[in-house]
Design a protein around this motif. Structure first.
Motif, PDB file in Angstrom:
ATOM      1  N   GLY A  68     -14.515  38.015  -4.356  1.00 58.07           N
ATOM      2  CA  GLY A  68     -15.707  38.609  -4.945  1.00 58.07           C
ATOM      3  C   GLY A  68     -16.937  38.085  -4.246  1.00 58.07           C
ATOM      4  O   GLY A  68     -16.858  37.443  -3.200  1.00 58.07           O
ATOM      5  N   MET A  69     -18.103  38.347  -4.849  1.00 60.09           N
ATOM      6  CA  MET A  69     -19.371  37.872  -4.295  1.00 60.09           C
ATOM      7  C   MET A  69     -20.256  37.409  -5.436  1.00 60.09           C
ATOM      8  O   MET A  69     -20.200  37.934  -6.540  1.00 60.09           O
ATOM      9  N   GLY A  70     -21.109  36.437  -5.161  1.00 61.09           N
ATOM     10  CA  GLY A  70     -22.107  36.027  -6.133  1.00 61.09           C
ATOM     11  C   GLY A  70     -21.496  35.513  -7.422  1.00 61.09           C
ATOM     12  O   GLY A  70     -20.604  34.665  -7.434  1.00 61.09           O
ATOM     13  N   GLY A  71     -21.983  36.057  -8.549  1.00 58.69           N
ATOM     14  CA  GLY A  71     -21.553  35.580  -9.857  1.00 58.69           C
ATOM     15  C   GLY A  71     -20.077  35.731 -10.122  1.00 58.69           C
ATOM     16  O   GLY A  71     -19.528  35.053 -11.001  1.00 58.69           O
ATOM     17  N   THR A  81     -16.762  35.933   1.623  1.00 60.74           N
ATOM     18  CA  THR A  81     -17.481  36.208   2.864  1.00 60.74           C
ATOM     19  C   THR A  81     -16.756  37.281   3.652  1.00 60.74           C
ATOM     20  O   THR A  81     -15.518  37.358   3.624  1.00 60.74           O
ATOM     21  N   THR A  82     -17.528  38.116   4.358  1.00 59.61           N
ATOM     22  CA  THR A  82     -16.941  39.135   5.229  1.00 59.61           C
ATOM     23  C   THR A  82     -16.633  38.577   6.611  1.00 59.61           C
ATOM     24  O   THR A  82     -16.252  39.331   7.512  1.00 59.61           O
ATOM     25  N   ARG A 105     -22.758  35.324   1.658  1.00 63.81           N
ATOM     26  CA  ARG A 105     -22.704  34.798   0.283  1.00 63.81           C
ATOM     27  C   ARG A 105     -24.093  34.756  -0.364  1.00 63.81           C
ATOM     28  O   ARG A 105     -24.282  35.185  -1.497  1.00 63.81           O
ATOM     29  N   PHE A 106     -25.085  34.211   0.360  1.00 62.01           N
ATOM     30  CA  PHE A 106     -26.386  33.970  -0.261  1.00 62.01           C
ATOM     31  C   PHE A 106     -27.148  35.261  -0.563  1.00 62.01           C
ATOM     32  O   PHE A 106     -28.113  35.248  -1.341  1.00 62.01           O
ATOM     33  N   LEU A 107     -26.743  36.388   0.050  1.00 58.75           N
ATOM     34  CA  LEU A 107     -27.416  37.656  -0.247  1.00 58.75           C
ATOM     35  C   LEU A 107     -27.298  37.989  -1.731  1.00 58.75           C
ATOM     36  O   LEU A 107     -28.163  38.654  -2.301  1.00 58.75           O
ATOM     37  N   HIS A 108     -26.218  37.546  -2.365  1.00 57.07           N
ATOM     38  CA  HIS A 108     -25.994  37.797  -3.784  1.00 57.07           C
ATOM     39  C   HIS A 108     -26.471  36.624  -4.623  1.00 57.07           C
ATOM     40  O   HIS A 108     -26.091  36.469  -5.771  1.00 57.07           O
ATOM     41  N   SER A 109     -27.278  35.773  -4.047  1.00 63.57           N
ATOM     42  CA  SER A 109     -27.682  34.539  -4.708  1.00 63.57           C
ATOM     43  C   SER A 109     -29.160  34.276  -4.431  1.00 63.57           C
ATOM     44  O   SER A 109     -30.031  34.902  -5.010  1.00 63.57           O
ATOM     45  N   THR A 110     -29.436  33.360  -3.506  1.00 65.67           N
ATOM     46  CA  THR A 110     -30.822  32.987  -3.230  1.00 65.67           C
ATOM     47  C   THR A 110     -31.594  34.077  -2.494  1.00 65.67           C
ATOM     48  O   THR A 110     -32.815  33.992  -2.364  1.00 65.67           O
TER      49      THR A 110
END
Length: 578
Positions: A101-104, A130-131, A494-499
């Motif tokens: 998954g990604m993010g949360g 991660t892709t 990863r961080f695109l869905h986060s910070t």
């Protein structure tokens, strides 16, 4: 480490936070009194959206994402169902779990996995978020595919990355098991998502329907966090019972004299308003991944409308002279683990006038209640800042740019080249707005833009390795020592869905350094005209364009086909430019 299946000590269920706030204490006390005078805690539990925003449409949107408040109570009722599923999986002969998954959808499983010791009751677990083709390949080669349970976790059911992961491994397992491939797959998603239809059609072993009113970054105590935790062997009932104790301490059953979530949140909000907006997390090694979860929760919730609190994770604690006046330090550790070096440094930081907050857990089973404390605190800090903590208006911009670039790939077979390099040296290529005659001069000019209160963000679109982690930490340390600014680092996408929300929606105080690399050993995505590497490159390029649309200060460094050597080359150039 403590035995995670021991019952809680009722006398020590809710660890207190110790707040040393120095000259800020009076303003924080005044804000707490103001909130208490308007019955903030009661209004909070009644989902009174006017505590945050005044626009009617925004209030309606905000209320619709407050289901996380009582999700721990709801999930206690689901524990038998989850435990029965775990037994079924073990009896079926599965030997490994991969959460995708990604993010949360993946942050809480990452924290659970790294914070608890593997027990004989649980299955080994890997997390793919991660892709990066190198990471996908590593997981494929390290697990027994036919005996691995793959969890595809996507709240919306439309997130591109987990769907790509699912398609890739479904294809791989089908080559081994034919029509029985679906037995190896589990979905966690919201009711009504398109993914429910796909998972049903493909014969998934189980579909867990989560809760539409629980946003991704507030979903740690829902099926997204707890199904992987239970498969890993964690006593999720105990985690939830302690979480409910924290709920009650925060006022879920009525008025409380001291609300730990409110007090922490008000402190963080007031400190941010007064320039202490870099929440610097210090933890023992055993809690090193807690920062990933906190980064998303805090940055994505507060980083908007030019405001926000920036979580700084992974920076080793230093001496007071290293830091500007934009820091608040938070230590999360264990009561029974001394961690003397970190605590001594924190004492010196406190003596130097920096705000320091300390939270000591009893054991890893307290993580659930800390998740809840921080969720409440983040929502309260957002009320201080007068923003909606439950939306992420800028996250879509990178996705939109990526989608546009992927259409170009499908039409033309490759990504468009949009920038001309400023410097090419020793196999490394530099793209930025500043100029320099060589790499050392260019790096000096780029970092020379740093001002007090700024921060560095490293965006590593690379395959994570110990050597790269060490080099990235060296880069952070060099910049921090030279410019005394906060440093953050994350692996893309990863961080695109986060910070990523904070990077575009927060204050314009960031210097963004993006690292990219060639993918000589790429992986083709089944049923698509492109590879994982191309997808990842498009995400990097799309996010860079989104940052540049906000006139952020950016530097892209392409490391060629050897990321570790390329990064060492950059470090040498940075050192030469002192």
């Amino acid at each position: 480490m403590a035995n995670q299946n021991q019952p809680a000590n009722p006398a020590a269920v809710v660890p207190a936070a110790t707040l040393h706030l120095g000259r800020y204490q009076a303003d924080i006390d005044a804000k707490i009194q103001e909130f208490n005078a308007k019955n903030f805690t009661q209004g909070f539990w009644n989902k009174e959206a006017s505590l945050w925003v005044q626009d009617a449409q925004a209030q309606q949107n905000l209320r619709s994402f407050m289901g996380w408040l009582r999700v721990a109570e709801t999930m206690l009722e689901a524990v038998p169902e989850i435990e029965q599923f775990v037994q079924e999986v073990k009896q079926a002969g599965f030997k490994h779990v991969v959460v995708m998954g990604m993010g949360g959808s993946t942050m809480a499983p990452i924290v659970f996995k790294s914070s608890f010791e593997q027990t004989p009751n649980g299955l080994p677990m890997s997390v793919l978020d991660t892709t990066d083709p190198g990471t996908v390949r590593q997981i494929e080669e390290s697990v027994p595919l036919a005996d691995t349970l793959f969890i595809v976790a996507s709240k919306s059911g439309t997130t591109a990355e987990p769907l790509a992961f699912g398609d890739y491994f479904y294809d791989r397992v089908r080559q081994l098991k034919g029509d029985k491939v679906g037995e190896n797959f589990v979905a966690i998603t919201d009711p009504g998502s398109k993914f429910v239809e796909q998972a049903t059609h493909e014969g998934y072993r189980r579909i867990f329907l989560n809760f539409a009113e629980v946003g991704g970054r507030f979903s740690a105590l829902s099926y997204f966090g707890l199904v992987p935790a239970a498969l890993y062997g964690i006593n999720i009932r105990e985690v939830l019972e302690r979480s409910v104790a924290m709920m009650q301490a925060c006022g879920s059953n009525g008025n409380v004299e001291h609300n730990p979530g409110l007090e922490l949140g008000v402190a963080l909000g007031v400190l941010a308003q007064q320039g202490r907006d870099k929440l610097t997390l210090i933890v023992p090694q055993s809690l090193s991944d807690l920062g990933l979860w906190l980064e998303q929760l805090i940055a994505e919730s507060t980083g908007k409308e030019g405001k926000g609190i920036l979580p700084v994770a992974g920076e080793p604690a230093g001496e007071p002279a290293l830091y500007g006046h934009d820091r608040v330090f938070v230590y999360v550790g264990y009561r029974n683990q001394p961690d003397a070096e970190n605590r001594q440094k924190l004492e010196r930081l406190e003596q130097a006038g920096h705000p320091v907050i300390t939270i000591l857990m009893n054991d890893p089973l307290d993580l659930g209640q800390e998740f809840f404390r921080w969720e409440v605190a983040t929502a309260v800090a957002s009320a201080v800042l007068e923003i909606n903590p439950f939306d992420q208006p800028n996250v879509q911009e990178s996705k939109t740019a990526t989608d546009r670039l992927m259409k170009v790939v499908q039409e033309q077979g490759k990504l468009p080249q949009t920038e001309e390099p400023k410097v090419q040296e020793n196999g490394v290529t530099y793209y930025t707005q500043v100029s320099g005659g060589n790499a050392a001069e260019l790096l000096t000019a780029f970092f020379g833009q740093a001002k007090a209160g700024d921060f560095l963000n490293i965006q590593a679109y690379l395959t994570e390795t110990p050597a790269l982690n060490e080099s990235l930490q060296q880069l952070r340390a060099q910049v921090q020592q030279q410019h005394h600014i906060a440093t953050t680092s994350g692996y893309g996408p990863r961080f695109l869905h986060s910070t990523g929300q904070y990077h575009k929606g927060g204050p314009d105080t960031g210097l963004f350094v993006q690292f990219t690399v060639d993918h000589p050993q790429d992986l083709q995505l089944p049923g698509r005209s492109y590879t994982f590497g191309t997808f990842k490159n498009a995400q990097a390029q799309g996010d860079l364009e989104a940052l540049q649309n906000y006139n952020r200060r950016t530097l892209r460094v392409h490391l060629g086909n050897d990321a570790e050597q390329g990064l060492r080359t950059v470090l040498a150039a940075l050192g030469a430019g002192k």
